[in-house]
Design an enzyme around this catalytic site. Structure first.
Site, mmCIF file in Angstrom:
data_model
loop_
_atom_site.group_PDB
_atom_site.id
_atom_site.type_symbol
_atom_site.label_atom_id
_atom_site.label_comp_id
_atom_site.label_asym_id
_atom_site.label_seq_id
_atom_site.Cartn_x
_atom_site.Cartn_y
_atom_site.Cartn_z
ATOM 1 N N GLU A 129 -9.846 -2.087 5.173
ATOM 2 C CA GLU A 129 -10.495 -1.858 6.466
ATOM 3 C C GLU A 129 -11.726 -2.768 6.605
ATOM 4 O O GLU A 129 -12.203 -3.331 5.615
ATOM 5 C CB GLU A 129 -10.909 -0.380 6.567
ATOM 6 C CG GLU A 129 -9.753 0.616 6.436
ATOM 7 C CD GLU A 129 -8.816 0.667 7.653
ATOM 8 O OE1 GLU A 129 -8.733 -0.311 8.421
ATOM 9 O OE2 GLU A 129 -8.154 1.715 7.819
ATOM 10 N N HIS A 180 -7.447 -5.060 9.975
ATOM 11 C CA HIS A 180 -7.159 -4.787 8.553
ATOM 12 C C HIS A 180 -5.876 -5.488 8.108
ATOM 13 O O HIS A 180 -4.976 -5.740 8.905
ATOM 14 C CB HIS A 180 -7.145 -3.286 8.246
ATOM 15 C CG HIS A 180 -5.960 -2.516 8.713
ATOM 16 N ND1 HIS A 180 -6.025 -1.171 9.035
ATOM 17 C CD2 HIS A 180 -4.654 -2.852 8.896
ATOM 18 C CE1 HIS A 180 -4.825 -0.746 9.382
ATOM 19 N NE2 HIS A 180 -3.988 -1.736 9.320
ATOM 20 N N ASP A 189 0.808 -1.220 0.000
ATOM 21 C CA ASP A 189 0.000 0.000 0.000
ATOM 22 C C ASP A 189 0.840 1.270 0.000
ATOM 23 O O ASP A 189 2.054 1.226 0.213
ATOM 24 C CB ASP A 189 -0.973 0.000 1.196
ATOM 25 C CG ASP A 189 -0.356 -0.578 2.461
ATOM 26 O OD1 ASP A 189 0.880 -0.538 2.594
ATOM 27 O OD2 ASP A 189 -1.115 -1.070 3.312
HETATM 28 C C1 F6R Z 1 1.339 -1.613 6.115
HETATM 29 C C2 F6R Z 1 0.042 -2.259 6.162
HETATM 30 C C3 F6R Z 1 -0.767 -2.335 7.403
HETATM 31 C C4 F6R Z 1 0.072 -2.639 8.647
HETATM 32 C C5 F6R Z 1 -0.815 -2.616 9.887
HETATM 33 C C6 F6R Z 1 -0.007 -2.808 11.150
HETATM 34 O O1 F6R Z 1 1.908 -1.706 4.843
HETATM 35 O O2 F6R Z 1 -0.403 -2.719 5.156
HETATM 36 O O3 F6R Z 1 -1.765 -3.322 7.268
HETATM 37 O O4 F6R Z 1 0.676 -3.886 8.513
HETATM 38 O O5 F6R Z 1 -1.479 -1.387 9.964
HETATM 39 O O6 F6R Z 1 0.809 -1.688 11.333
HETATM 40 P P1 F6R Z 1 1.932 -1.679 12.454
HETATM 41 O O7 F6R Z 1 2.923 -2.712 12.065
HETATM 42 O O8 F6R Z 1 2.521 -0.296 12.380
HETATM 43 O O9 F6R Z 1 1.254 -1.976 13.733
#
Ligand code: F6R
Length: 231
Positions: free
Chosen positions: A132, A127, A56
């Site tokens: 979402e 997610h 993303d």
């Molecule tokens: C990032 C992504 C998100 C994260 C998720 C967890 O490329 O696709 O799905 O993996 O928001 O984020 P952290 O690791 O910062 O808790």
């Protein structure tokens, strides 16, 4: 978790001639990238034949903005290893025609063959990528409006909540599910409820990660804090 993930991923990549690796950003894979860089520096691996696709990117952030995922990947991984620039793929969140950009990203993934291994993190709301709750399991790369809880979770990287972009491009759930293999990394107390729901709950579009339960080859690598709500 990061060390285990690194060894696991390197073993898989070494067995494939021209591997295609799906990557994620955020706090979760930071340790993984450090171990991958270390393995490269110790000459245990080369990434010259590797192609990567990130999950993303924020919309409307310049790619050199310190919080763009393009910048994250350069700073935390790409600049230290031998992955060819033309093999590093992220959605372009500044594209004039975002719909065309989403289709072009899907096409690039197809042209590369399937993603051999997709690394995922999970949001507190379940997610994956930026898909979402409520996102169709049939979705492909698309533009999303980020949930308030996702923006709040990511606000720590920005000067204020207001500066967190409200939209992003993300690989769709179907795109992710087409990967030959998935490794989900889960770390920390804050993710414990999400991990519990993933393991014990139903497959449900209201909890996007739940789709991973029906993937033929998905592995979870979690640390102890993330496992605390499971007996
Ligand atoms: C990032 C992504 C998100 C994260 C998720 C967890 O490329 O696709 O799905 O993996 O928001 O984020 P952290 O690791 O910062 O808790």
């Amino acid at each position: 978790m990061s060390h285990t993930a690194c060894s696991y991923i390197l073993d898989k990549l070494k067995a494939i001639e021209n591997p295609v690796l799906g990557l994620s950003t955020g706090a979760t894979p930071e340790g993984l990238y450090r171990y991958l860089i270390q393995s490269y520096q110790e000459k245990k691996v080369s990434f010259q034949n590797l192609k990567t696709f990130n999950l993303d990117e924020y919309i409307n952030l310049d790619k050199n903005h310190p919080n763009s995922y393009f910048h994250y990947m350069q700073k935390r991984f790409f600049q230290y290893v031998d992955i060819l620039e033309e093999n590093q793929n992220l959605p372009n969140g500044k594209a004039e025609n975002l719909k065309a950009e989403c289709q072009a990203y899907e096409d690039k993934i197809s042209q590369a063959g399937k993603i051999d291994l997709q690394v995922l993190g999970i949001g507190v709301n379940g997610h994956i990528g930026f898909n979402e709750p409520g996102t169709a399991f049939t979705s492909r790369t698309h533009v999303v409006t980020l949930d308030d809880c996702t923006r709040t979770a990511n606000a720590k990287y920005f000067a204020s909540l207001n500066e967190v972009p409200s939209k992003a491009i993300t690989m769709g759930i179907k795109t992710i599910m087409e990967s030959k293999e998935i490794v989900l990394l889960v770390t920390g107390r804050k993710k414990a409820s999400a991990l519990k729901r993933l393991l014990n709950g139903e497959v449900d579009e209201e909890f996007p990660a739940s789709i991973l339960k029906i993937h033929p080859n998905a592995t979870i690598i979690a640390d102890e804090k993330a496992l605390i709500e499971l007996s």
